[in-house]
Each structure stands twice: as C-alpha cells, then as structure tokens.
Design a protein around this motif. Structure first.
Motif, PDB file in Angstrom:
ATOM      1  N   UNK A 196      84.501  44.141  91.972  1.00 43.31           N
ATOM      2  CA  UNK A 196      85.235  43.531  91.105  1.00 43.31           C
ATOM      3  C   UNK A 196      84.732  43.529  89.842  1.00 43.31           C
ATOM      4  N   UNK A 197      85.987  43.952  88.799  1.00 40.08           N
ATOM      5  CA  UNK A 197      85.616  44.188  87.438  1.00 40.08           C
ATOM      6  C   UNK A 197      86.467  43.214  86.569  1.00 40.08           C
ATOM      7  N   UNK A 198      85.891  42.427  85.603  1.00 36.57           N
ATOM      8  CA  UNK A 198      86.698  41.637  84.699  1.00 36.57           C
ATOM      9  C   UNK A 198      86.684  42.457  83.336  1.00 36.57           C
ATOM     10  N   UNK A 199      87.590  43.290  83.333  1.00 38.13           N
ATOM     11  CA  UNK A 199      87.613  44.207  82.090  1.00 38.13           C
ATOM     12  C   UNK A 199      87.791  43.305  80.845  1.00 38.13           C
ATOM     13  N   UNK A 200      88.490  42.054  80.921  1.00 34.61           N
ATOM     14  CA  UNK A 200      88.814  41.497  79.661  1.00 34.61           C
ATOM     15  C   UNK A 200      87.614  40.788  79.172  1.00 34.61           C
ATOM     16  N   UNK A 201      86.366  40.969  79.640  1.00 39.77           N
ATOM     17  CA  UNK A 201      85.013  40.629  79.024  1.00 39.77           C
ATOM     18  C   UNK A 201      84.136  41.929  78.856  1.00 39.77           C
ATOM     19  N   UNK A 202      84.823  43.209  78.984  1.00 39.19           N
ATOM     20  CA  UNK A 202      83.811  44.370  78.848  1.00 39.19           C
ATOM     21  C   UNK A 202      83.748  44.487  77.549  1.00 39.19           C
ATOM     22  N   UNK A 203      82.526  44.935  76.923  1.00 34.64           N
ATOM     23  CA  UNK A 203      82.577  45.494  75.340  1.00 34.64           C
ATOM     24  C   UNK A 203      82.482  47.240  75.338  1.00 34.64           C
ATOM     25  N   UNK A 204      82.465  47.847  76.525  1.00 37.39           N
ATOM     26  CA  UNK A 204      82.602  49.243  76.220  1.00 37.39           C
ATOM     27  C   UNK A 204      81.252  49.666  75.961  1.00 37.39           C
ATOM     28  N   UNK A 205      80.193  49.148  76.323  1.00 37.05           N
ATOM     29  CA  UNK A 205      78.728  49.564  75.618  1.00 37.05           C
ATOM     30  C   UNK A 205      78.245  50.832  76.443  1.00 37.05           C
ATOM     31  N   UNK A 206      78.658  51.068  77.988  1.00 39.36           N
ATOM     32  CA  UNK A 206      78.394  52.186  78.378  1.00 39.36           C
ATOM     33  C   UNK A 206      77.050  52.224  79.148  1.00 39.36           C
ATOM     34  N   UNK A 207      76.382  50.755  79.283  1.00 40.45           N
ATOM     35  CA  UNK A 207      74.969  50.620  80.154  1.00 40.45           C
ATOM     36  C   UNK A 207      75.360  50.842  81.644  1.00 40.45           C
ATOM     37  N   UNK A 208      76.521  50.871  82.241  1.00 39.69           N
ATOM     38  CA  UNK A 208      76.773  50.944  83.574  1.00 39.69           C
ATOM     39  C   UNK A 208      76.943  52.430  83.903  1.00 39.69           C
ATOM     40  N   UNK A 209      77.575  53.111  82.848  1.00 40.30           N
ATOM     41  CA  UNK A 209      77.694  54.604  82.942  1.00 40.30           C
ATOM     42  C   UNK A 209      76.522  55.528  82.941  1.00 40.30           C
ATOM     43  N   UNK A 210      75.678  54.752  82.037  1.00 38.81           N
ATOM     44  CA  UNK A 210      74.039  55.404  81.856  1.00 38.81           C
ATOM     45  C   UNK A 210      73.244  55.506  83.019  1.00 38.81           C
ATOM     46  N   UNK A 211      73.376  54.153  83.689  1.00 39.03           N
ATOM     47  CA  UNK A 211      72.444  54.095  84.891  1.00 39.03           C
ATOM     48  C   UNK A 211      73.032  54.238  86.192  1.00 39.03           C
ATOM     49  N   UNK A 212      74.386  54.471  86.509  1.00 39.38           N
ATOM     50  CA  UNK A 212      74.981  54.827  87.562  1.00 39.38           C
ATOM     51  C   UNK A 212      74.510  56.177  88.055  1.00 39.38           C
ATOM     52  N   UNK A 213      73.552  55.952  89.364  1.00 38.69           N
ATOM     53  CA  UNK A 213      73.157  57.222  90.061  1.00 38.69           C
ATOM     54  C   UNK A 213      73.964  58.312  90.701  1.00 38.69           C
TER      55      UNK A 213
END
Lengths: 157, 140
Positions: free
Chosen positions: A71-88
C-alpha cells in the motif's frame, strides 16, 4: 547602452520563452526528474526495505492470507527517492514527469498484491527470492536451496 | 450568464500560507514569471481575499493558522474555489501527527483540486488551476 541595444535587436528574432501547457497536450519534461514513485508488482519481493527507509511513512506492507498487500499513500510522498535508491530488485522507479493533479483523495492511493511462494519443507509462505538469486549468481543459474526455505527450516540440519 | 463567462476568463488568485516551508510559495511566484505564464488564463495575484475567486493553500495547517484560514475562507466571495498546492497541504506530508498540526486543509474547508508534488512544479499548478477554472465554467 550599446550592448542593451544589441540584446533588444536579438530578442526581436527569438521565439517566445513561454511554454505551451494544456490538459490535452502536456509538454515533454527533461530527464532525471524526481517524480512520484511507480511500483512494479512483478519485480517486487515484499522485503520491506523501502518501508524501513521511507521518511514519510508512505509505504505500508502487510500480509493478507497467501499474498502481500503493498500500500502506498502517495498524498504524503515527498519524492525523495530513498525507496528507489535502496530497492534491491529495482521494483520502484521515478515517474519522468511532475504531473499529478486530482480532485479526489482516493486517486493518491496505490494498492498492489504480491504473490508469495511456499516453503519447500513445511509449506509456510515466504517471499520469492528468484530475482535476488539472479542478482547474486547471474541470470539463468538455478536458485540455491537455502533461498527456497523459511527461516525455521533453514536452522534445522 | 455574463458573470459566469467573466469568472472563467479572469479568475483572480489569493495565496494563503498556512505554515508552509516557502518551497511551494516560490513555485507559485515562478508560475507568474514569463516561462510558465499563468496570466494568459487571466489569473492575477491579488492581496485581499475579498477580491479573489480562487484560494491557493500551501502548507500543513498549524494550530496558529487555523483561525486565519477559516476567517479568510469566509471572506472569499461566492462562488469560491480552494486549490491545495503541495504534499503538505494535501495530507500534512511529513508533519503528520505533529504536536502543532491540526490536520490538512480538507478537514476544515471544502477543497476542489489537489496539486501533488514536493514542492509542486509550476506546470502541475497550472493544470490544477485549469481544473479549478472548469468549476467556474460549469457554474457550480
């Protein structure tokens, strides 16, 4: 004074700087933009690393029977890119453009189902580690046995 | 009928900061510059809520800015449209459950359009304003 006159004459022949924007014809955006994250359920293994690193508590992963609910609550996302950097497994990517307008808050919610596989010995549900094995040992090689077992069965001799 | 056409051709904007970090506010100023020129829609930034048709709300609503938000919303003449700009305004963003946050704007006042992004890109605010102008065209 003379340089100013030169700039004025140059600007007569230049096209206008204003961009054409309309809801039907959105202009192309330059690459490398930090847009909203887009999740690909076919590559995700529900490891929870993105949930740990997200500073805004956008991502919530929970197990429902034989599937993982991402589940993703994109209304709280700040587009920082942490999840993209750490996804294996590179399951999350930035959107290439900044366009995200909604009139209803439900448009910001994302729900994906991720399938789990069964443990080879006891039958408990564990995440599918095939993509991680490809990353570690190269494409096309067989998945080692310890990656197809749950933690309890691994400890047994 | 004439009023409806007039409102959709020249919606004036009032910008309201309810505890924002100034990121979205700077993007709203960039919206009025020559690259993303919003004045081609007839929009104009005015200093008083009594002159405005559209209210741009930025920031999570803090305890101090709750009363000004409600008072300014009452000052806007009917028909009024509220556009939330930026992640903080949509859902308090990273400030959710803070000790001084009384909730996002849609808990206190009715909101028409939500513009995402942190901070919201001028192109994105442009699209949000187009959605707000559609409300005036329909005459809601």
């Amino acid at each position: 004074m003379l340089p100013l006159i030169r700039i004025l004459i140059e600007n007569i022949f230049k096209p206008p700087i204003t961009e054409e924007i309309s809801a039907a014809n959105l202009p192309e955006h330059p690459g490398g933009f930090h847009g909203y994250p887009e999740h690909d359920p076919s590559r995700c293994i529900a490891c929870g690393i993105c949930q740990y690193f997200c500073p805004a508590k956008v991502i919530k992963i929970s197990q429902i029977d034989d599937k993982m609910n991402y589940h993703m609550d994109l209304d709280q996302c700040t587009c920082c890119g942490q999840c993209i950097d750490y996804c294996p497994t590179n399951a999350i990517k930035h959107r290439p453009n900044p366009y995200f307008v909604a009139t209803n808050l439900d448009d910001f919610k994302v729900d994906h189902q991720i399938k789990l596989i069964k443990c080879a010995k006891c039958g408990a549900f564990i995440p599918d580690m095939t993509l991680i094995a490809h990353k570690l040992f190269g494409e096309g090689k067989p998945v080692p046995k310890h990656l197809t077992m749950c933690p309890k069965c691994k400890r047994k001799p | 009928m004439i009023f409806k056409i007039g409102r959709s051709k020249s919606p004036w904007l009032f910008h309201l900061n309810t505890g924002s970090c100034n990121g979205c506010d700077i993007e709203i100023i960039a919206l009025f510059a020559s690259r993303y020129d919003v004045e081609r829609l007839g929009c104009k930034l005015v200093g008083s809520p009594k002159h405005a048709d559209i209210c741009l709300v930025t920031g999570p609503v803090t305890a101090r800015s709750k009363e000004p938000l409600l008072r300014i919303y009452d000052m806007l003449p009917n028909p009024k449209v509220v556009v939330c700009v930026g992640t903080c305004s949509i859902s308090s963003g990273v400030f959710t459950d803070g000790y001084s946050i009384v909730g996002p704007a849609h808990k206190l006042i009715p909101v028409t359009a939500y513009v995402g992004g942190c901070s919201a890109h001028p192109k994105n605010i442009f699209l949000g304003l187009q959605k707000a102008i559609e409300v005036f065209k329909e005459g809601r």
